[in-house]
Design a protein around this motif. Structure first.
Motif, PDB file in Angstrom:
ATOM      1  N   LEU A  49       0.854  -1.183   0.000  1.00  0.00           N
ATOM      2  CA  LEU A  49       0.000   0.000   0.000  1.00  0.00           C
ATOM      3  C   LEU A  49       0.892   1.236   0.000  1.00  0.00           C
ATOM      4  CD1 LEU A  49      -2.768   1.439   0.334  1.00  0.00           C
ATOM      5  CD2 LEU A  49      -2.450   1.204   2.819  1.00  0.00           C
ATOM      6  N   ASP A  50       0.710   2.095  -0.991  1.00  0.00           N
ATOM      7  CA  ASP A  50       1.478   3.339  -1.105  1.00  0.00           C
ATOM      8  C   ASP A  50       0.543   4.502  -0.767  1.00  0.00           C
ATOM      9  OD1 ASP A  50       3.211   5.376  -1.743  1.00  0.00           O
ATOM     10  OD2 ASP A  50       3.229   4.992  -3.902  1.00  0.00           O
ATOM     11  N   VAL A  51       0.705   5.056   0.423  1.00  0.00           N
ATOM     12  CA  VAL A  51      -0.177   6.119   0.923  1.00  0.00           C
ATOM     13  C   VAL A  51       0.346   7.479   0.456  1.00  0.00           C
ATOM     14  CG1 VAL A  51      -1.137   7.217   2.974  1.00  0.00           C
ATOM     15  CG2 VAL A  51      -0.773   4.734   2.944  1.00  0.00           C
ATOM     16  N   GLY A  52      -0.485   8.214  -0.274  1.00  0.00           N
ATOM     17  CA  GLY A  52      -0.027   9.462  -0.853  1.00  0.00           C
ATOM     18  C   GLY A  52       0.889   9.183  -2.022  1.00  0.00           C
ATOM     19  N   SER A  53       0.392   8.424  -2.992  1.00  0.00           N
ATOM     20  CA  SER A  53       1.217   7.846  -4.062  1.00  0.00           C
ATOM     21  C   SER A  53       1.674   8.850  -5.109  1.00  0.00           C
ATOM     22  CB  SER A  53       0.465   6.698  -4.739  1.00  0.00           C
ATOM     23  OG  SER A  53      -0.873   7.064  -5.028  1.00  0.00           O
ATOM     24  N   GLY A  54       1.089  10.053  -5.118  1.00  0.00           N
ATOM     25  CA  GLY A  54       1.560  11.090  -6.032  1.00  0.00           C
ATOM     26  C   GLY A  54       1.544  10.669  -7.480  1.00  0.00           C
ATOM     27  N   THR A  55       2.634  10.946  -8.173  1.00  0.00           N
ATOM     28  CA  THR A  55       2.720  10.630  -9.605  1.00  0.00           C
ATOM     29  C   THR A  55       3.075   9.174  -9.870  1.00  0.00           C
ATOM     30  OG1 THR A  55       5.074  11.170  -9.775  1.00  0.00           O
ATOM     31  CG2 THR A  55       3.502  12.992 -10.051  1.00  0.00           C
ATOM     32  N   GLY A  56       3.258   8.401  -8.811  1.00  0.00           N
ATOM     33  CA  GLY A  56       3.633   6.995  -8.982  1.00  0.00           C
ATOM     34  C   GLY A  56       5.129   6.758  -9.059  1.00  0.00           C
ATOM     35  N   GLN A  93      -5.969   4.652  -6.673  1.00  0.00           N
ATOM     36  CA  GLN A  93      -7.323   5.028  -6.272  1.00  0.00           C
ATOM     37  C   GLN A  93      -7.304   6.447  -5.718  1.00  0.00           C
ATOM     38  OE1 GLN A  93      -9.178   2.141  -3.762  1.00  0.00           O
ATOM     39  NE2 GLN A  93     -10.955   3.395  -3.322  1.00  0.00           N
ATOM     40  N   CYS A  94      -8.234   7.272  -6.196  1.00  0.00           N
ATOM     41  CA  CYS A  94      -8.363   8.632  -5.671  1.00  0.00           C
ATOM     42  C   CYS A  94      -9.279   8.582  -4.452  1.00  0.00           C
ATOM     43  CB  CYS A  94      -8.926   9.570  -6.739  1.00  0.00           C
ATOM     44  SG  CYS A  94      -8.959  11.298  -6.207  1.00  0.00           S
ATOM     45  N   ALA A  95      -8.696   8.763  -3.284  1.00  0.00           N
ATOM     46  CA  ALA A  95      -9.462   8.661  -2.042  1.00  0.00           C
ATOM     47  C   ALA A  95      -8.677   9.299  -0.917  1.00  0.00           C
ATOM     48  CB  ALA A  95      -9.749   7.193  -1.707  1.00  0.00           C
ATOM     49  N   ASP A  96      -9.373   9.654   0.136  1.00  0.00           N
ATOM     50  CA  ASP A  96      -8.744  10.123   1.366  1.00  0.00           C
ATOM     51  C   ASP A  96      -8.452   8.892   2.215  1.00  0.00           C
ATOM     52  OD1 ASP A  96      -8.165  11.141   3.933  1.00  0.00           O
ATOM     53  OD2 ASP A  96      -9.401  12.913   3.584  1.00  0.00           O
ATOM     54  N   ILE A  97      -7.185   8.623   2.459  1.00  0.00           N
ATOM     55  CA  ILE A  97      -6.796   7.403   3.162  1.00  0.00           C
ATOM     56  C   ILE A  97      -7.432   7.323   4.546  1.00  0.00           C
ATOM     57  CG2 ILE A  97      -4.705   8.433   4.144  1.00  0.00           C
ATOM     58  CD1 ILE A  97      -5.109   4.786   2.870  1.00  0.00           C
ATOM     59  N   ARG A  98      -7.780   8.464   5.136  1.00  0.00           N
ATOM     60  CA  ARG A  98      -8.407   8.459   6.458  1.00  0.00           C
ATOM     61  C   ARG A  98      -9.802   7.857   6.423  1.00  0.00           C
ATOM     62  NH1 ARG A  98      -7.214  14.754   7.258  1.00  0.00           N
ATOM     63  NH2 ARG A  98      -8.014  14.599   5.137  1.00  0.00           N
ATOM     64  N   GLU A  99     -10.414   7.857   5.244  1.00  0.00           N
ATOM     65  CA  GLU A  99     -11.789   7.351   5.109  1.00  0.00           C
ATOM     66  C   GLU A  99     -11.857   6.013   4.387  1.00  0.00           C
ATOM     67  OE1 GLU A  99     -13.707  10.454   2.988  1.00  0.00           O
ATOM     68  OE2 GLU A  99     -13.496  11.936   4.586  1.00  0.00           O
ATOM     69  N   LEU A 100     -10.739   5.548   3.850  1.00  0.00           N
ATOM     70  CA  LEU A 100     -10.731   4.317   3.055  1.00  0.00           C
ATOM     71  C   LEU A 100     -10.740   3.089   3.962  1.00  0.00           C
ATOM     72  CD1 LEU A 100     -10.484   3.436   0.014  1.00  0.00           C
ATOM     73  CD2 LEU A 100      -8.047   3.126   0.482  1.00  0.00           C
ATOM     74  N   PRO A 101     -11.712   2.174   3.805  1.00  0.00           N
ATOM     75  CA  PRO A 101     -11.696   0.946   4.610  1.00  0.00           C
ATOM     76  C   PRO A 101     -10.451   0.113   4.306  1.00  0.00           C
ATOM     77  CG  PRO A 101     -13.819   1.256   3.507  1.00  0.00           C
ATOM     78  CD  PRO A 101     -12.883   2.235   2.898  1.00  0.00           C
ATOM     79  N   LEU A 102      -9.808  -0.408   5.346  1.00  0.00           N
ATOM     80  CA  LEU A 102      -8.610  -1.232   5.188  1.00  0.00           C
ATOM     81  C   LEU A 102      -8.788  -2.519   5.980  1.00  0.00           C
ATOM     82  CD1 LEU A 102      -5.854   1.508   5.743  1.00  0.00           C
ATOM     83  CD2 LEU A 102      -6.533   0.498   3.547  1.00  0.00           C
ATOM     84  N   ASP A 103      -8.700  -3.649   5.314  1.00  0.00           N
ATOM     85  CA  ASP A 103      -8.813  -4.929   6.006  1.00  0.00           C
ATOM     86  C   ASP A 103      -7.567  -5.191   6.843  1.00  0.00           C
ATOM     87  OD1 ASP A 103     -11.267  -5.383   4.841  1.00  0.00           O
ATOM     88  OD2 ASP A 103     -10.459  -6.595   3.199  1.00  0.00           O
ATOM     89  N   ARG A 133      -2.462  -2.064  11.631  1.00  0.00           N
ATOM     90  CA  ARG A 133      -3.424  -3.171  11.604  1.00  0.00           C
ATOM     91  C   ARG A 133      -3.565  -3.753  10.192  1.00  0.00           C
ATOM     92  NH1 ARG A 133      -6.429   0.323  14.968  1.00  0.00           N
ATOM     93  NH2 ARG A 133      -7.876   0.823  13.263  1.00  0.00           N
ATOM     94  N   ALA A 134      -3.361  -2.923   9.180  1.00  0.00           N
ATOM     95  CA  ALA A 134      -3.477  -3.397   7.794  1.00  0.00           C
ATOM     96  C   ALA A 134      -2.264  -4.205   7.360  1.00  0.00           C
ATOM     97  CB  ALA A 134      -3.677  -2.215   6.850  1.00  0.00           C
ATOM     98  N   LEU A 135      -1.190  -4.191   8.164  1.00  0.00           N
ATOM     99  CA  LEU A 135       0.007  -4.970   7.858  1.00  0.00           C
ATOM    100  C   LEU A 135      -0.128  -6.393   8.373  1.00  0.00           C
ATOM    101  CD1 LEU A 135       3.128  -2.775   8.772  1.00  0.00           C
ATOM    102  CD2 LEU A 135       2.632  -3.798   6.542  1.00  0.00           C
ATOM    103  N   ARG A 136       0.368  -7.327   7.603  1.00  0.00           N
ATOM    104  CA  ARG A 136       0.420  -8.697   8.117  1.00  0.00           C
ATOM    105  C   ARG A 136       1.465  -8.765   9.233  1.00  0.00           C
ATOM    106  NH1 ARG A 136       5.114 -10.855   7.027  1.00  0.00           N
ATOM    107  NH2 ARG A 136       6.299 -10.252   5.167  1.00  0.00           N
ATOM    108  N   PRO A 137       1.404  -9.752  10.122  1.00  0.00           N
ATOM    109  CA  PRO A 137       2.432  -9.907  11.156  1.00  0.00           C
ATOM    110  C   PRO A 137       3.817 -10.027  10.509  1.00  0.00           C
ATOM    111  CG  PRO A 137       0.549 -11.289  11.647  1.00  0.00           C
ATOM    112  CD  PRO A 137       0.307 -10.723  10.279  1.00  0.00           C
TER     113      PRO A 137
END
Length: 220
Positions: A49-56, A93-103, A133-137
């Motif tokens: 997961l790349d948070v704030g991915s910018g131009t890639g 994905q264009c989204a606010d990471i604070r509102e994006l559901p994360l398993d 929490r979204a990271l595996r152990p």
């Protein structure tokens, strides 16, 4: 300023900067070194997961180019459009990471390069806990910030008016460990973006693992 207003303000800044942001930060050796640390930790075909991915570039491009499955999330539609065109091997994905559901335990690694600075301190802490929490152990997290003791400070960044919140280096590290991460390495540098309106800024990169995996890291 509430959470929604901060998200809109961040989107406006990075919509305006677009590809100029990538050019300005392309010379960051510390960023490239951080990506190499992540690549050394990831097994083949890892989910990132790349948070704030910018131009890639360079993050998603480097990781996807090494065969990993990358999801980039950014609040700026302009940035997401650029990234989608530049890095077809990743998903954006264009989204606010604070509102994006994360398993829970969904990702092998998470990148958070300078994407916390336009959030409040409470929001930064809450997001770090969610990302853990979204990271595996045993998963890896790389995070970078500008380590200054400022809260909702107004300034100019590459010609754009911004409001920035951050922590001093020691305090930021404490927030990261408090979220459930072990910091296994760090790098502090002074970097000047390649832009006529840029000024030198301190950068702090922390390389972390989900708590309980320090012995494994030391053995690799």
């Amino acid at each position: 300023m509430d959470e929604q207003q901060r998200g809109s303000a961040a989107a406006a800044v990075f919509d305006a900067l677009g590809a100029e942001y990538e050019k300005a930060f392309a010379g960051s050796a510390a960023h490239r070194s951080s990506l190499q640390w992540l690549l050394g930790r990831l097994a083949p075909g890892g989910r990132v997961l790349d948070v704030g991915s910018g131009t890639g570039r360079p993050t998603a491009e480097t990781l996807a180019g090494a065969g990993h499955e990358v999801l980039g999330v950014d609040v700026s539609p302009v940035m997401v459009d650029i990234a989608t065109r530049q890095v077809p091997g990743a998903s954006f994905q264009c989204a606010d990471i604070r509102e994006l559901p994360l398993d829970d335990a969904l990702f092998d690694a998470v990148c958070v390069y300078f994407s916390l600075l336009q959030m409040s301190r409470d929001e930064q802490e809450r997001l770090l806990r969610r990302l853990v929490r979204a990271l595996r152990p045993g998963g890896s997290l790389a995070v970078a910030t500008v380590p200054l003791d400022v809260e909702d400070a107004e300034g100019v960044f590459m010609g754009q008016r911004v409001r920035v919140t951050s922590f001093a280096a020691e305090d930021f590290t404490a927030k990261v460990t408090g979220a459930g991460l072990s910091v296994v390495s760090e790098e502090s540098v002074l970097f000047t973006p390649a832009h006529p309106d840029a000024v030198p800024e301190p950068h702090l990169f922390l390389h972390c693992v989900r708590e309980g995996d320090v012995a494994v890291v030391a053995a690799r």
